[in-house]
Scaffold this motif. Structure first.
Motif, mmCIF file in Angstrom:
data_model
loop_
_atom_site.group_PDB
_atom_site.id
_atom_site.type_symbol
_atom_site.label_atom_id
_atom_site.label_comp_id
_atom_site.label_asym_id
_atom_site.label_seq_id
_atom_site.Cartn_x
_atom_site.Cartn_y
_atom_site.Cartn_z
ATOM 1 N N MET A 200 0.842 -1.199 0.000
ATOM 2 C CA MET A 200 0.000 0.000 0.000
ATOM 3 C C MET A 200 0.885 1.260 0.000
ATOM 4 O O MET A 200 1.845 1.349 0.760
ATOM 5 C CB MET A 200 -0.914 0.010 1.240
ATOM 6 C CG MET A 200 -1.879 1.191 1.278
ATOM 7 S SD MET A 200 -2.914 1.196 2.762
ATOM 8 C CE MET A 200 -3.842 -0.313 2.544
ATOM 9 N N ALA B 21 -2.622 5.053 2.257
ATOM 10 C CA ALA B 21 -2.712 4.821 3.701
ATOM 11 C C ALA B 21 -3.117 6.094 4.431
ATOM 12 O O ALA B 21 -3.897 6.051 5.392
ATOM 13 C CB ALA B 21 -1.382 4.308 4.230
ATOM 14 N N THR C 281 -11.964 -6.947 12.155
ATOM 15 C CA THR C 281 -11.067 -6.078 11.382
ATOM 16 C C THR C 281 -9.640 -6.043 11.920
ATOM 17 O O THR C 281 -8.680 -6.072 11.146
ATOM 18 C CB THR C 281 -11.612 -4.635 11.351
ATOM 19 O OG1 THR C 281 -11.776 -4.147 12.696
ATOM 20 C CG2 THR C 281 -12.954 -4.583 10.638
ATOM 21 N N ALA D 91 -8.967 1.875 10.550
ATOM 22 C CA ALA D 91 -8.452 2.790 9.529
ATOM 23 C C ALA D 91 -7.333 3.663 10.079
ATOM 24 O O ALA D 91 -6.337 3.943 9.397
ATOM 25 C CB ALA D 91 -9.595 3.665 9.001
ATOM 26 N N ASN E 280 -5.225 2.931 12.504
ATOM 27 C CA ASN E 280 -4.015 2.121 12.643
ATOM 28 C C ASN E 280 -3.274 2.008 11.308
ATOM 29 O O ASN E 280 -2.046 2.104 11.247
ATOM 30 C CB ASN E 280 -4.364 0.720 13.148
ATOM 31 C CG ASN E 280 -4.644 0.708 14.637
ATOM 32 O OD1 ASN E 280 -4.253 1.613 15.350
ATOM 33 N ND2 ASN E 280 -5.343 -0.305 15.100
ATOM 34 N N THR E 281 -4.039 1.809 10.229
ATOM 35 C CA THR E 281 -3.432 1.731 8.901
ATOM 36 C C THR E 281 -2.751 3.046 8.540
ATOM 37 O O THR E 281 -1.631 3.072 8.032
ATOM 38 C CB THR E 281 -4.504 1.407 7.839
ATOM 39 O OG1 THR E 281 -5.097 0.142 8.144
ATOM 40 C CG2 THR E 281 -3.884 1.347 6.445
ATOM 41 N N GLN F 189 1.353 3.287 8.109
ATOM 42 C CA GLN F 189 1.853 3.264 6.732
ATOM 43 C C GLN F 189 1.713 4.605 6.009
ATOM 44 O O GLN F 189 2.227 4.754 4.900
ATOM 45 C CB GLN F 189 1.093 2.196 5.929
ATOM 46 C CG GLN F 189 1.211 0.799 6.510
ATOM 47 C CD GLN F 189 0.462 -0.234 5.696
ATOM 48 O OE1 GLN F 189 0.498 -0.218 4.471
ATOM 49 N NE2 GLN F 189 -0.229 -1.143 6.369
#
Length: 293
Positions: free
Chosen positions: A1, A6, A51, A232, A234-235, A239
């Motif tokens: 990604m 991200a 999730t 979301a 955390n992503t 990143q």
């Protein structure tokens, strides 16, 4: 990604969280402040299991597990109950604004306890944030001590819970930064919050939960916002561009108030928006002070 993708996912988390004040209030009107909150965190916990997954808490540093559990559960209960106990929808939005003192307080706690470097600009940043909240509590009069006092006295429980919540969340962020060591206990903490609320519901006198299609819809929406919001976020922070997300998160008070005003059909005064912008500006100034250092 890619970092850009991200970061966009992280920005979606901010949007989802901005809907929570209006949705939590809507659910509490049908299911009660405690019962509604218990349902919200139960569904959110289930979504997080799907999730994010359930962590191996045996690997958590003991300080993070104990302090994180106590602080997280305390904060979420303060937030949900402060909104649920508000006497009017407009007051619920005001209570939500008091809660948004936490970004400035988080930076203050990080400076005091985690050794975060900062310039003296953090002091006016804190003062602007506090003034902004006071401006909101003054109603149409703005910074009027008599009106602020009368407003708080009308429902001290909600305002006190929101203020305590801001302090507790700042402490949680400080503890997490210092002791988590890369571990993420959000799923466990959310489920623990749900359990605590169900215990309170079972052992205290609570109104009957009245389910209706609008309430059920709001219940699933807020559970989605809470559960997928954390996933979301955390992503995004792992990143994406963290600085972009940090700066954007400080505009949450204005976005949250705007969405709550629409969802709850509660128009807000010009003085309210002045105060909300002060809270955002003060938080951004605190953040900028740490960046300058």
């Amino acid at each position: 990604m890619t970092k850009k993708k991200a970061t966009l996912i992280g920005l979606v988390a901010i949007l989802l969280w901005s809907t929570m004040v209006g949705l939590i209030r809507g659910v509490s009107e049908g299911l009660g402040p405690v019962g509604g909150a218990a349902m919200i965190y139960t569904l959110s916990g289930i979504l997080l299991i799907v999730t994010v997954g359930f962590p191996d808490i045996r690997k958590f540093p003991p300080r993070y597990l104990i302090a994180g559990s106590v602080l997280f559960v305390s904060y979420e209960m303060c937030l949900a109950l402060s909104l649920g106990y508000a006497t009017t929808r407009h007051q619920a939005i005001e209570v939500g604004m008091v809660n948004y003192l936490w970004p400035s307080l988080t930076i203050l706690f990080a400076i005091l306890f985690n050794g975060l470097k900062s310039t003296l600009w953090v002091i006016p940043g804190l003062l602007i944030s506090v003034t902004g909240v006071s401006w909101v509590l003054g109603g149409d009069s703005g910074l009027n001590i008599a009106d602020i006092r009368q407003n708080v006295i009308s429902n001290p429980v909600s305002y006190l819970l929101a203020f305590c919540g801001a302090i507790i969340w700042a402490a949680y962020c400080t503890v997490t930064s210092k002791y988590a060591k890369g571990h993420n206990g959000i799923t466990f903490f959310i489920l623990l919050t749900a359990l605590s609320l169900w215990l309170k519901y079972a052992f205290s006198d609570q109104p009957e939960m009245v389910f209706s299609w609008p309430v059920i819809l709001k219940l699933f929406m807020v559970a989605f916002a809470l559960g997928f919001g954390y996933a979301a976020w955390n992503t995004g922070i792992l990143q994406g561009h963290v600085n972009v997300l940090a700066a954007a998160s400080y505009f949450t008070p204005v976005l949250s108030s705007a969405l709550a005003a629409v969802m709850l059909s509660a128009p807000l005064s010009f003085a309210f928006w002045q105060g909300a912008l002060m809270v955002c500006g003060g938080s951004l100034l605190c953040w900028w002070a740490t960046r300058r250092a």
